[in-house]
Design an enzyme around this catalytic site. Structure first.
Site, PDB file in Angstrom:
ATOM      1  N   CYS A 157     -75.793 -51.985 -24.723  1.00  0.00           N
ATOM      2  CA  CYS A 157     -77.062 -52.674 -24.486  1.00  0.00           C
ATOM      3  C   CYS A 157     -78.077 -51.573 -24.195  1.00  0.00           C
ATOM      4  O   CYS A 157     -78.096 -51.032 -23.092  1.00  0.00           O
ATOM      5  CB  CYS A 157     -76.959 -53.643 -23.318  1.00  0.00           C
ATOM      6  SG  CYS A 157     -78.552 -54.366 -22.881  1.00  0.00           S
TER       7      CYS A 157
ATOM      8  N   CYS B 118     -80.780 -52.651 -21.301  1.00  0.00           N
ATOM      9  CA  CYS B 118     -80.397 -52.827 -19.891  1.00  0.00           C
ATOM     10  C   CYS B 118     -78.889 -52.663 -19.769  1.00  0.00           C
ATOM     11  O   CYS B 118     -78.389 -51.567 -19.977  1.00  0.00           O
ATOM     12  CB  CYS B 118     -80.906 -54.146 -19.329  1.00  0.00           C
ATOM     13  SG  CYS B 118     -80.663 -55.582 -20.399  1.00  0.00           S
ATOM     14  N   SER B 119     -78.163 -53.729 -19.458  1.00  0.00           N
ATOM     15  CA  SER B 119     -76.710 -53.583 -19.303  1.00  0.00           C
ATOM     16  C   SER B 119     -76.007 -54.903 -19.607  1.00  0.00           C
ATOM     17  O   SER B 119     -75.043 -55.244 -18.951  1.00  0.00           O
ATOM     18  CB  SER B 119     -76.366 -53.107 -17.895  1.00  0.00           C
ATOM     19  OG  SER B 119     -76.885 -54.009 -16.948  1.00  0.00           O
ATOM     20  N   CYS B 120     -76.496 -55.649 -20.621  1.00  0.00           N
ATOM     21  CA  CYS B 120     -75.875 -56.924 -20.997  1.00  0.00           C
ATOM     22  C   CYS B 120     -74.400 -56.694 -21.331  1.00  0.00           C
ATOM     23  O   CYS B 120     -74.063 -55.752 -22.046  1.00  0.00           O
ATOM     24  CB  CYS B 120     -76.584 -57.520 -22.206  1.00  0.00           C
ATOM     25  SG  CYS B 120     -78.327 -57.826 -21.887  1.00  0.00           S
TER      26      CYS B 120
END
Lengths: 90, 215
Positions: B116, B119-121
């Site tokens: 991702c 962000c950090s999906c």
């Protein structure tokens, strides 16, 4: 929408879910998902307009040019419909 | 006493281990204030919050490994997973909530890897909390640019002929990689197969364990 698309080459301010490294790049629609509410509006507590979400496949050559690690490898990303235009548009 | 800086030493003469010694950030202070107000006003309770944290901590890659093992052994489930991974996994009891899930399958010709960049999906309902490296700027920026070098650093070197497909989880979808079933596992139970499935193999930064690993 044509299957071959270009990501709009814009840099508007705000909460944008279209990665900058893909803007202006051409790819092929792999599948279409949604509709999902537009996150650019949701981020500011507006009602999100429902939009189609396209998974677009790009080659490393298209994204990184001569610097591509392996030009034929691919990246797929989810791009909202309003960020895409036909690839043959000027 | 061999040391002079008494304020850095415990009564036994050892240095104190570093801890959360810096002042709270703006957002940490805001989170504590909102949480305390919600509890004070009776909107929620400390027990409910602790219970929710507990539920999040209890989600582990074992959930994802069960999905992979079922996909390896049940062709109907594998087809359902390809068709609509959110629904197929919800039927196993792993509801992804408002997010949607896509399962991508590795083969001899194709290797999938998930990142991702924004962000950090991460498919937390199947894999638990993401590892720190998944959220790092290095992993996020390099994986879309030089996935083969990133994979090599994870100990995975793929033949040039294997196509690499990077999935940038930019919006509403979450991704799980269904690694290729290791050779020499014919007739194995789902439980034994699941033991071969590592977290990294479902992110695409690793491969399943070799069957020899379980002997």
């Amino acid at each position: 929408m044509d299957r071959r698309v270009r990501v709009r080459n814009d840099m508007p301010p705000g909460h944008i879910r279209t990665p900058a490294y893909l803007r202006g790049k051409c790819g092929v629609i792999e599948r279409t998902l949604g509709p999902f509410p537009n996150p650019e509006q949701l981020a500011y507590r507006h009602k999100g307009r429902p939009l189609a979400l396209h998974r677009v496949r790009f080659t490393m050559a298209e994204i990184w040019g001569d610097a591509a690690e392996t030009p034929t490898d691919t990246v797929e990303a989810e791009i909202y419909a309003h960020w895409l235009e036909p690839a043959d548009a000027a | 006493m061999p040391h002079d800086h008494h304020d850095h030493l415990s009564p036994s003469g050892h240095p104190f281990r570093a801890d959360n010694d810096h002042p709270l950030s703006y957002w940490q202070a805001l989170e504590i204030a909102v949480r305390e107000l919600l509890i004070e006003k009776g909107v929620t309770t400390a027990a409910e919050i602790a219970g929710q944290i507990d539920a999040m901590d209890n989600r582990t890659p074992a959930n994802g490994a069960a999905v992979v093992a079922l996909a390896w052994t049940d062709p109907d489930f594998r087809a359902a997973l390809q068709h609509d991974a959110s629904m197929a996994t919800a039927e196993m009891g792993f509801d992804i909530g408002p997010m949607k899930l896509i399962a991508v399958e590795n083969t001899a010709e194709l290797h999938n890897i998930v990142v991702c960049t924004l962000c950090s999906c991460y498919p937390r309902n199947l894999l638990g909390l993401p590892p720190d490296w998944y959220k790092s700027r290095a992993y996020r920026s390099r994986t879309v640019r030089e996935p083969r070098r990133v994979l090599a650093e994870f100990g995975v070197t793929l033949p040039e002929a294997t196509h690499i497909r990077v999935h940038d989880s930019t919006a509403d979808m979450r991704y799980i990689v269904i690694p290729a079933r290791p050779k020499g596992t014919d007739g194995w139970s789902k439980k034994d197969l699941a033991d071969l499935v590592t977290r990294d193999s479902m992110v695409g930064t690793g491969l399943p364990k070799s069957p020899d690993a379980l002997v």
